[in-house]
Design a protein around this motif. Structure first.
Motif, PDB file in Angstrom:
ATOM      1  N   ALA A 130      -9.407   3.766 -16.690  1.00 18.97           N
ATOM      2  CA  ALA A 130      -8.341   4.689 -16.758  1.00 18.97           C
ATOM      3  C   ALA A 130      -7.774   5.009 -15.410  1.00 18.97           C
ATOM      4  N   ALA A 131      -8.601   4.997 -14.484  1.00 14.61           N
ATOM      5  CA  ALA A 131      -8.076   5.486 -13.051  1.00 14.61           C
ATOM      6  C   ALA A 131      -7.190   4.442 -12.524  1.00 14.61           C
ATOM      7  N   ALA A 132      -7.546   3.209 -12.789  1.00 14.98           N
ATOM      8  CA  ALA A 132      -6.940   1.972 -12.243  1.00 14.98           C
ATOM      9  C   ALA A 132      -5.423   2.025 -13.235  1.00 14.98           C
ATOM     10  N   ALA A 133      -5.319   2.417 -14.387  1.00 19.70           N
ATOM     11  CA  ALA A 133      -4.204   2.552 -14.958  1.00 19.70           C
ATOM     12  C   ALA A 133      -3.213   3.438 -14.513  1.00 19.70           C
ATOM     13  N   ARG A 134      -3.922   4.661 -14.040  1.00 17.29           N
ATOM     14  CA  ARG A 134      -2.916   5.755 -13.531  1.00 17.29           C
ATOM     15  C   ARG A 134      -2.437   5.187 -12.289  1.00 17.29           C
ATOM     16  N   GLU A 135      -3.046   4.319 -11.372  1.00 17.45           N
ATOM     17  CA  GLU A 135      -2.336   3.847 -10.260  1.00 17.45           C
ATOM     18  C   GLU A 135      -1.371   2.968 -10.570  1.00 17.45           C
ATOM     19  N   THR A 136      -1.176   2.387 -11.552  1.00 12.99           N
ATOM     20  CA  THR A 136      -0.184   1.374 -11.861  1.00 12.99           C
ATOM     21  C   THR A 136       1.040   1.751 -12.519  1.00 12.99           C
ATOM     22  N   VAL A 137       0.937   3.304 -12.817  1.00 16.53           N
ATOM     23  CA  VAL A 137       2.264   4.003 -13.135  1.00 16.53           C
ATOM     24  C   VAL A 137       2.602   4.985 -12.207  1.00 16.53           C
ATOM     25  N   ARG A 138       1.951   5.037 -11.159  1.00 12.91           N
ATOM     26  CA  ARG A 138       2.700   5.801  -9.888  1.00 12.91           C
ATOM     27  C   ARG A 138       4.066   5.769  -9.729  1.00 12.91           C
ATOM     28  N   LEU A 139       4.946   6.465  -9.198  1.00 18.67           N
ATOM     29  CA  LEU A 139       6.344   6.200  -9.183  1.00 18.67           C
ATOM     30  C   LEU A 139       6.483   5.100  -8.225  1.00 18.67           C
ATOM     31  N   ALA A 140       5.722   5.315  -6.902  1.00 20.38           N
ATOM     32  CA  ALA A 140       6.004   4.330  -5.805  1.00 20.38           C
ATOM     33  C   ALA A 140       5.490   2.735  -6.489  1.00 20.38           C
ATOM     34  N   PHE A 141       4.384   2.883  -7.265  1.00 17.55           N
ATOM     35  CA  PHE A 141       4.226   1.302  -7.707  1.00 17.55           C
ATOM     36  C   PHE A 141       5.171   0.655  -8.810  1.00 17.55           C
ATOM     37  N   VAL A 142       5.719   1.567  -9.625  1.00 19.95           N
ATOM     38  CA  VAL A 142       6.773   1.396 -10.696  1.00 19.95           C
ATOM     39  C   VAL A 142       7.855   0.937  -9.820  1.00 19.95           C
ATOM     40  N   ALA A 143       8.453   1.591  -8.775  1.00 21.77           N
ATOM     41  CA  ALA A 143       9.398   1.448  -8.070  1.00 21.77           C
ATOM     42  C   ALA A 143       9.504   0.088  -7.308  1.00 21.77           C
ATOM     43  N   ALA A 144       8.389  -0.148  -6.861  1.00 25.05           N
ATOM     44  CA  ALA A 144       8.113  -1.445  -6.165  1.00 25.05           C
ATOM     45  C   ALA A 144       8.045  -2.638  -7.040  1.00 25.05           C
ATOM     46  N   LEU A 145       7.699  -2.450  -8.321  1.00 27.95           N
ATOM     47  CA  LEU A 145       7.925  -3.421  -9.151  1.00 27.95           C
ATOM     48  C   LEU A 145       9.223  -4.047  -9.448  1.00 27.95           C
ATOM     49  N   GLN A 146      10.148  -3.019  -9.433  1.00 27.46           N
ATOM     50  CA  GLN A 146      11.536  -3.388  -9.723  1.00 27.46           C
ATOM     51  C   GLN A 146      11.909  -4.098  -8.683  1.00 27.46           C
ATOM     52  N   HIS A 147      11.416  -4.673  -7.434  1.00 26.64           N
ATOM     53  CA  HIS A 147      11.952  -5.383  -6.582  1.00 26.64           C
ATOM     54  C   HIS A 147      11.487  -7.101  -6.980  1.00 26.64           C
ATOM     55  N   LEU A 148      10.503  -6.998  -7.953  1.00 27.78           N
ATOM     56  CA  LEU A 148      10.266  -8.401  -8.283  1.00 27.78           C
ATOM     57  C   LEU A 148      11.304  -8.948  -9.380  1.00 27.78           C
ATOM     58  N   PRO A 149      11.517 -10.043  -9.397  1.00 31.81           N
ATOM     59  CA  PRO A 149      12.340 -10.527 -10.419  1.00 31.81           C
ATOM     60  C   PRO A 149      11.677 -10.500 -11.963  1.00 31.81           C
ATOM     61  N   PRO A 150      12.485 -10.544 -12.844  1.00 34.42           N
ATOM     62  CA  PRO A 150      11.518  -9.921 -14.058  1.00 34.42           C
ATOM     63  C   PRO A 150      10.416 -10.900 -14.669  1.00 34.42           C
ATOM     64  N   ARG A 151      10.716 -12.101 -14.434  1.00 32.62           N
ATOM     65  CA  ARG A 151       9.302 -13.110 -14.876  1.00 32.62           C
ATOM     66  C   ARG A 151       8.207 -12.841 -13.870  1.00 32.62           C
ATOM     67  N   GLN A 152       8.532 -12.602 -12.764  1.00 28.99           N
ATOM     68  CA  GLN A 152       7.507 -12.330 -11.884  1.00 28.99           C
ATOM     69  C   GLN A 152       6.816 -11.041 -12.100  1.00 28.99           C
ATOM     70  N   ARG A 153       7.551 -10.138 -12.360  1.00 27.13           N
ATOM     71  CA  ARG A 153       6.972  -8.850 -12.873  1.00 27.13           C
ATOM     72  C   ARG A 153       6.328  -8.930 -13.979  1.00 27.13           C
ATOM     73  N   ALA A 154       6.602  -9.519 -15.056  1.00 26.47           N
ATOM     74  CA  ALA A 154       5.767  -9.984 -16.276  1.00 26.47           C
ATOM     75  C   ALA A 154       4.148 -10.512 -15.565  1.00 26.47           C
ATOM     76  N   VAL A 155       4.406 -11.550 -14.885  1.00 27.15           N
ATOM     77  CA  VAL A 155       3.236 -12.202 -14.487  1.00 27.15           C
ATOM     78  C   VAL A 155       2.387 -11.110 -14.036  1.00 27.15           C
ATOM     79  N   LEU A 156       2.811 -10.372 -13.119  1.00 30.79           N
ATOM     80  CA  LEU A 156       1.903  -9.514 -12.043  1.00 30.79           C
ATOM     81  C   LEU A 156       1.274  -8.481 -13.032  1.00 30.79           C
ATOM     82  N   LEU A 157       1.932  -7.994 -14.042  1.00 31.02           N
ATOM     83  CA  LEU A 157       1.503  -7.141 -14.913  1.00 31.02           C
ATOM     84  C   LEU A 157       0.629  -7.631 -15.905  1.00 31.02           C
ATOM     85  N   LEU A 158       0.821  -8.794 -16.358  1.00 28.13           N
ATOM     86  CA  LEU A 158      -0.189  -9.572 -17.289  1.00 28.13           C
ATOM     87  C   LEU A 158      -1.518  -9.789 -16.381  1.00 28.13           C
TER      88      LEU A 158
END
Length: 345
Positions: A130-158
């Motif tokens: 649960a704590a790790a999941a919280r870190e991956t919805v932090r604003l800074a993390f979600v904003a950094a994800l937006q710098h990835l091409p969409p398919r890279q973004r999906a790969v990293l999240l999966l």
């Protein structure tokens, strides 16, 4: 007694899957898209596509969860095609100075928007997960994800957030495991360059942090600028979407707050957003003691000080998202509030 029809059985199956997986699918779509509103729409579209294709679902080849993630990924990739990147103010330009004009507001689709924890984070289960999941919805993390091409973004999240292996991810994306591993390495490098990491260990929520947030809330409601500045890191940031204007430095923030008449006599109601401490800010609205919705404020804490505050001023849509009224009396807000640090989970 007549048995259930095939359509009734199909409906029951999909309803069961929707109830079981909606939260995690919403979290996945939010990380992909950067907007709680778009994430909700994406999950609805995922379930609609699943309904239309349910007669072709083969439980021998795929589990319902992986099948739904495949559909959700395709929905998100469709939505991201040709889109501009969502961002935070710190990504859009250099810091401003206190007293400079805010400039024109930017449209909602330019911003990474906050999301209620209840929509995207698991309830119960393993505390470390649960704590790790919280870190991956932090604003800074979600904003950094937006710098990835969409398919890279999906790969990293999966791979990094959902812990799928390379073969499972490759099957979902209809590519090879080698391509998945290559995309993952590039995605990790991009995130590291932006100062975030999916494997970062979250800081514990201890008594010192609770007391810090309680002092912040009290000082903000008193409009005690000196007390507020004392709680900030020297390099703290303050932003107010939909304006690209933002500040860096506790002294600069203090000068801006001193002239922020709109914040005087504010009331803060604790909410849970983006795995962080957060507050719904209400401001006085004329005679009678009524207060009106003003901003959803996400407060990031680092060690023993506040590192960033982001006040989202698009109150009407966001307050509805958090189930909050657009106006209320002080007594009504008091009934909503309780301990402000109880929401920093």
């Amino acid at each position: 007694m007549r048995g259930k029809s095939t359509s009734e059985t199909v409906s029951a199956a999909l309803e069961d899957w929707a109830a079981r997986y909606r939260g995690e699918l919403t979290g996945y779509c939010y990380r992909m898209l950067g907007s709680a509103f778009e994430a909700e729409d994406a999950v609805q579209e995922t379930l609609l596509r699943a309904w239309r294709a349910l007669d072709r679902f083969d439980g021998q080849r795929a589990a319902p969860r992986s099948w739904l993630y495949t559909i959700a990924t395709n929905v998100c990739l469709d939505l991201l095609r040709g889109r501009r990147r969502r961002a935070l103010a710190v990504d859009l330009g250099p810091a401003a100075s206190a007293g400079t004009p805010l400039g024109a507001p930017l449209p909602e689709d330019r911003w990474v928007l906050p999301v209620p924890d209840a929509s995207v984070l698991p309830v119960g289960g393993d505390p470390a997960e649960a704590a790790a999941a919280r870190e991956t919805v932090r604003l800074a993390f979600v904003a950094a994800l937006q710098h990835l091409p969409p398919r890279q973004r999906a790969v990293l999240l999966l791979r990094e957030v959902l812990c799928w292996n390379a073969a499972e991810t490759a099957e979902l994306l209809e590519t090879s495991a080698a391509s998945v591993n290559s995309a993952l390495q590039r995605a990790r490098a991009t995130l590291r360059a932006r100062g975030v990491d999916a494997g970062t260990a979250p800081e514990p929520v201890d008594q010192a942090r609770r007391e810090l947030l309680a002092r912040y809330c009290a000082a903000f409601e008193r409009h005690d600028v000196a007390a507020l500045v004392a709680l900030l890191h020297e390099d703290a940031t303050m932003a107010m979407p939909p304006f690209a204007w933002w500040l860096r430095g506790s002294a600069e923030i203090g000068r801006a707050l001193a002239g922020a008449d709109a914040c005087r006599e504010s009331r803060l109601v604790p909410v849970a957003a983006n795995g962080s401490a957060a507050f719904a800010q209400y401001v006085p609205d004329g005679p009678g003691g009524r207060l009106r919705a003003w901003a959803v404020q996400v407060v990031e804490v680092r060690a023993d000080r506040i590192a960033a505050t982001t006040s989202f001023l698009t109150a009407n849509r966001l307050f509805a998202l958090f189930g909050l009224p657009l106006e209320a009396s002080a007594a009504e807000l008091g009934a909503l509030g309780g301990n402000p640090v109880a929401k920093d989970r």
